[in-house]
Enzyme design. Structure first.
Site, PDB file in Angstrom:
ATOM      1  N   GLU A   1      35.034  37.792  28.605  1.00 10.77           N
ATOM      2  CA  GLU A   1      36.199  37.338  29.371  1.00 10.77           C
ATOM      3  C   GLU A   1      36.780  36.042  28.814  1.00 10.77           C
ATOM      4  O   GLU A   1      37.999  35.877  28.769  1.00 10.77           O
ATOM      5  CB  GLU A   1      35.841  37.177  30.849  1.00 10.77           C
ATOM      6  CG  GLU A   1      35.674  38.483  31.583  1.00 10.77           C
ATOM      7  CD  GLU A   1      36.965  39.296  31.693  1.00 10.77           C
ATOM      8  OE1 GLU A   1      38.077  38.727  31.625  1.00 10.77           O
ATOM      9  OE2 GLU A   1      36.851  40.520  31.857  1.00 10.77           O
TER      10      GLU A   1
ATOM     11  N   PRO B   1      32.102  39.155  51.956  1.00 14.67           N
ATOM     12  CA  PRO B   1      30.992  40.034  52.344  1.00 14.67           C
ATOM     13  C   PRO B   1      31.280  40.933  53.541  1.00 14.67           C
ATOM     14  O   PRO B   1      30.552  41.893  53.769  1.00 14.67           O
ATOM     15  CB  PRO B   1      29.858  39.059  52.655  1.00 14.67           C
ATOM     16  CG  PRO B   1      30.523  37.772  52.973  1.00 14.67           C
ATOM     17  CD  PRO B   1      31.770  37.746  52.142  1.00 14.67           C
TER      18      PRO B   1
ATOM     19  N   GLU C   1      40.617  36.019  27.533  1.00 16.15           N
ATOM     20  CA  GLU C   1      41.605  35.249  28.283  1.00 16.15           C
ATOM     21  C   GLU C   1      41.999  33.929  27.638  1.00 16.15           C
ATOM     22  O   GLU C   1      43.131  33.482  27.808  1.00 16.15           O
ATOM     23  CB  GLU C   1      41.105  35.014  29.713  1.00 16.15           C
ATOM     24  CG  GLU C   1      40.980  36.318  30.486  1.00 16.15           C
ATOM     25  CD  GLU C   1      40.681  36.128  31.954  1.00 16.15           C
ATOM     26  OE1 GLU C   1      40.554  34.975  32.420  1.00 16.15           O
ATOM     27  OE2 GLU C   1      40.595  37.160  32.652  1.00 16.15           O
TER      28      GLU C   1
ATOM     29  N   ILE D   1      35.688  57.476  49.871  1.00 19.28           N
ATOM     30  CA  ILE D   1      37.056  57.715  50.317  1.00 19.28           C
ATOM     31  C   ILE D   1      37.998  57.708  49.125  1.00 19.28           C
ATOM     32  O   ILE D   1      38.888  58.532  49.004  1.00 19.28           O
ATOM     33  CB  ILE D   1      37.492  56.643  51.347  1.00 19.28           C
ATOM     34  CG1 ILE D   1      36.619  56.747  52.604  1.00 19.28           C
ATOM     35  CG2 ILE D   1      38.971  56.782  51.700  1.00 19.28           C
ATOM     36  CD1 ILE D   1      36.828  55.601  53.579  1.00 19.28           C
TER      37      ILE D   1
ATOM     38  N   GLU E   1      47.712  41.249  31.438  1.00 17.77           N
ATOM     39  CA  GLU E   1      47.380  39.854  31.152  1.00 17.77           C
ATOM     40  C   GLU E   1      48.143  39.278  29.961  1.00 17.77           C
ATOM     41  O   GLU E   1      47.900  38.149  29.563  1.00 17.77           O
ATOM     42  CB  GLU E   1      45.875  39.720  30.881  1.00 17.77           C
ATOM     43  CG  GLU E   1      45.008  40.068  32.061  1.00 17.77           C
ATOM     44  CD  GLU E   1      43.529  40.026  31.747  1.00 17.77           C
ATOM     45  OE1 GLU E   1      42.751  39.785  32.685  1.00 17.77           O
ATOM     46  OE2 GLU E   1      43.124  40.236  30.575  1.00 17.77           O
TER      47      GLU E   1
ATOM     48  N   ARG F   1      49.264  37.349  39.811  1.00 21.18           N
ATOM     49  CA  ARG F   1      48.393  38.207  40.603  1.00 21.18           C
ATOM     50  C   ARG F   1      49.268  39.091  41.482  1.00 21.18           C
ATOM     51  O   ARG F   1      49.855  38.626  42.460  1.00 21.18           O
ATOM     52  CB  ARG F   1      47.425  37.379  41.447  1.00 21.18           C
ATOM     53  CG  ARG F   1      46.393  36.619  40.637  1.00 21.18           C
ATOM     54  CD  ARG F   1      45.471  37.577  39.930  1.00 21.18           C
ATOM     55  NE  ARG F   1      44.277  36.908  39.429  1.00 21.18           N
ATOM     56  CZ  ARG F   1      43.287  37.546  38.859  1.00 21.18           C
ATOM     57  NH1 ARG F   1      43.339  38.850  38.707  1.00 21.18           N
ATOM     58  NH2 ARG F   1      42.236  36.882  38.430  1.00 21.18           N
TER      59      ARG F   1
ATOM     60  N   ALA G   1      37.935  34.639  34.306  1.00 20.59           N
ATOM     61  CA  ALA G   1      37.028  35.497  35.073  1.00 20.59           C
ATOM     62  C   ALA G   1      37.364  36.955  34.819  1.00 20.59           C
ATOM     63  O   ALA G   1      38.440  37.283  34.317  1.00 20.59           O
ATOM     64  CB  ALA G   1      37.157  35.190  36.556  1.00 20.59           C
TER      65      ALA G   1
ATOM     66  N   GLU H   1      34.484  50.728  56.689  1.00 21.25           N
ATOM     67  CA  GLU H   1      34.946  50.974  55.326  1.00 21.25           C
ATOM     68  C   GLU H   1      34.653  49.736  54.474  1.00 21.25           C
ATOM     69  O   GLU H   1      34.905  48.604  54.917  1.00 21.25           O
ATOM     70  CB  GLU H   1      36.450  51.282  55.293  1.00 21.25           C
ATOM     71  CG  GLU H   1      36.805  52.623  55.901  1.00 21.25           C
ATOM     72  CD  GLU H   1      36.910  52.572  57.426  1.00 21.25           C
ATOM     73  OE1 GLU H   1      37.248  51.500  57.971  1.00 21.25           O
ATOM     74  OE2 GLU H   1      36.613  53.602  58.067  1.00 21.25           O
TER      75      GLU H   1
END
Length: 170
Positions: free
Chosen positions: A81, A103, A85, A5, A130, A53, A65, A28
């Site tokens: 990472e 999930p 970071e 999609i 970041e 965020r 992460a 989906e």
């Protein structure tokens, strides 16, 4: 059956069919390359990052992460990472756990590593989004209290801290 999609930088949205009770059911889902996170101890304190965020419009306190890049080895991604970071390079990584955060809508698998051996090499390679990230070091007991008070809401961080506590690592 599967149809794409939308293809984004970090995930692909697909429409997938499966047969349930003789009927075709469509859903989906996000196809994700996976992610890594590192629960790092430096001098007995947990190395965390404070970052904005956009999806939730809030600042969060999390363990470092990031998303795997194009077939990247998870341990290499964890090292990358950490440097991007925090500026710290893990000198060893011990697998802590892996889990599927959502999930029902995504196949994303997050692998979390533990380290207490770090070398400061300097921050490098941060994404544009970041640049206002900051490194925060928190005592393990304080981090656990922050979970209790609802100040740490990031699932991978909560799972990593509680698992590390159960295993006697913090």
């Amino acid at each position: 059956m599967e149809e794409v999609i939308y293809k984004a930088k970090k995930f692909t949205l697909v429409r997938k069919a499966r047969v349930v009770g003789g009927r075709t059911v469509w859903g989906e889902y996000l196809i994700h390359p996976g992610a890594v996170a590192v629960l790092a101890l430096r001098g007995g304190r947990i190395v965390m990052v404070r970052q904005f965020r956009s999806a939730i419009g809030e600042w969060t306190l999390e363990i470092p992460a990031g998303t795997l890049e194009g077939g990247e080895d998870p341990e290499s991604a964890a090292v990358r990472e950490m440097i991007e970071e925090t500026g710290y390079k893990p000198l060893r990584l011990v697998p802590l756990l892996e889990f599927y955060p959502t999930p029902g809508v995504s196949n994303e698998l997050i692998r979390i590593y533990f380290t207490d051996k770090l070398e400061y090499v300097g921050v490098s390679g941060r994404d544009l989004g970041e640049v206002d990230m900051s490194v925060v070091e928190v005592a393990p007991e304080e981090a656990l209290e922050m979970i209790k008070r609802g100040e740490v809401k990031d699932s991978k961080t909560i799972i990593a801290l509680l698992t590390a506590r159960l295993r006697g690592l913090i």
